[in-house]
Design a protein around this motif. Sequence first.
Motif, mmCIF file in Angstrom:
data_model
loop_
_atom_site.group_PDB
_atom_site.id
_atom_site.type_symbol
_atom_site.label_atom_id
_atom_site.label_comp_id
_atom_site.label_asym_id
_atom_site.label_seq_id
_atom_site.Cartn_x
_atom_site.Cartn_y
_atom_site.Cartn_z
ATOM 1 N N ALA A 121 0.809 -1.224 0.000
ATOM 2 C CA ALA A 121 0.000 0.000 0.000
ATOM 3 C C ALA A 121 0.844 1.277 0.000
ATOM 4 O O ALA A 121 0.306 2.370 -0.161
ATOM 5 N N GLU A 175 2.742 2.884 -1.983
ATOM 6 C CA GLU A 175 2.712 3.797 -3.124
ATOM 7 C C GLU A 175 1.321 4.346 -3.411
ATOM 8 O O GLU A 175 1.139 5.141 -4.327
ATOM 9 N N LYS A 176 0.346 3.939 -2.610
ATOM 10 C CA LYS A 176 -1.031 4.354 -2.877
ATOM 11 C C LYS A 176 -1.317 5.769 -2.357
ATOM 12 O O LYS A 176 -0.611 6.289 -1.489
ATOM 13 N N ASN A 177 -2.375 6.348 -2.911
ATOM 14 C CA ASN A 177 -2.919 7.582 -2.362
ATOM 15 C C ASN A 177 -3.614 7.241 -1.047
ATOM 16 O O ASN A 177 -3.702 6.069 -0.675
ATOM 17 N N THR A 200 -3.672 12.784 -2.894
ATOM 18 C CA THR A 200 -3.075 12.053 -4.006
ATOM 19 C C THR A 200 -1.693 12.615 -4.314
ATOM 20 O O THR A 200 -1.446 13.815 -4.220
ATOM 21 N N PRO A 217 -5.195 3.558 3.037
ATOM 22 C CA PRO A 217 -4.740 3.529 1.641
ATOM 23 C C PRO A 217 -5.948 3.529 0.711
ATOM 24 O O PRO A 217 -6.916 2.808 0.950
ATOM 25 N N GLU A 218 -5.894 4.367 -0.311
ATOM 26 C CA GLU A 218 -7.008 4.407 -1.263
ATOM 27 C C GLU A 218 -7.020 3.106 -2.062
ATOM 28 O O GLU A 218 -6.000 2.703 -2.625
ATOM 29 N N GLU A 222 -8.334 0.519 -5.060
ATOM 30 C CA GLU A 222 -8.887 0.490 -6.418
ATOM 31 C C GLU A 222 -9.869 -0.678 -6.522
ATOM 32 O O GLU A 222 -9.954 -1.533 -5.638
ATOM 33 N N ASP A 267 -8.374 -3.950 -5.941
ATOM 34 C CA ASP A 267 -8.035 -4.276 -4.549
ATOM 35 C C ASP A 267 -9.261 -4.802 -3.797
ATOM 36 O O ASP A 267 -9.164 -5.764 -3.033
#
Length: 357
Positions: free
Chosen positions: A106, A108-110, A167, A207-208, A210, A213
Amino acid sequence: MSLDEKFNRVVARHDELRDAMAAGTVDPADFARLSKEYADLTPVAEAIAELKKAKAEAADLAGMIADPAGDADMKALAEEEFADLTRRIPALERRVQISLLPKDEADEKNAILEVRAGTGGDEAALFAAELFEMYRRYAGLQGWRFETMEVSETGIGGYKEAIANITGRNVFARLKFESGVHRVQRVPATETQGRIHTSAATVAVLPEAEEVDIHIDEKDLRIDVFRSSGPGGQSVNTTDSAVRITHLPTGLVVSQQDEKSQHKNKAKALKVLRARLYERERAEKDKVRAADRKSQVGSGDRSERIRTYNFPQGRVTDHRINLTLYKIEKVMAGEALDELIDALTAEDEAARLSELQ
């Protein structure tokens, strides 16, 4: 397995991938995955090569220094170079070891940031608003985009709850240790006796997620629409644009009313819901992993008191690493937050490195 064996395995895998891609023998279905693995391993393999070269040079220099028949001037130069390498090698070793640590998928996630007022009434709500603003400023300094998704105001400048979508590059990696209870100690503006009050706000950094996910099945959702309202019940608009989504299997509820469009509010609510479900899934996995770990820098548990902001003394103390900074204004401005985040990251790396030995 020794560290040297781990180093050799990484280099062997890197060379294997390089040769397979150069020869064109990689299955097209696996190309994207193997390309990413190769790209991830390249800086590690380069660091290992640099470390091995430094160690080999140090061994050669040590031999030169120990040679009784050696030239005195050459020995003096060799001793200088040897001293320089002796200083560099531990840093190179640490760099390689850190690169070998398991990656948090996670990182690298926004992120979805949620700040809520805790105990302390109006003062807690005011502090929640200040924390939210601190993260907004920090995001600006990092070059990230900070989008406010939902704010529930108290009417005196405080926030009962505020949610933002942040972000940018490595947002979650930098903010993940901020989750928990933030405590404030100060004299409220309404306090006539000059007494210091203690109140708190809760921060959650998720963690945002997708679609890949977390898949949300429409049949698991109950969606209610209602009329938006502002502080004190005043009407914000005259259409049923606010959205409340209930995830039936878990009981999680998310509301959004900041947008005038029902469609936009639903999209925002789903984004928050997906992040909360993803975090639940991660928390379950972390429980299993934590049972095998010797130490942790904060559990991410929202009930854990992680930091105290003492305004009269001008200090901020992070209780997980016993670090105190006497620069509260710079922390609240987002400018000194990096000092806390860097220290927490270093502590986490040190704890995980000790398990790698």
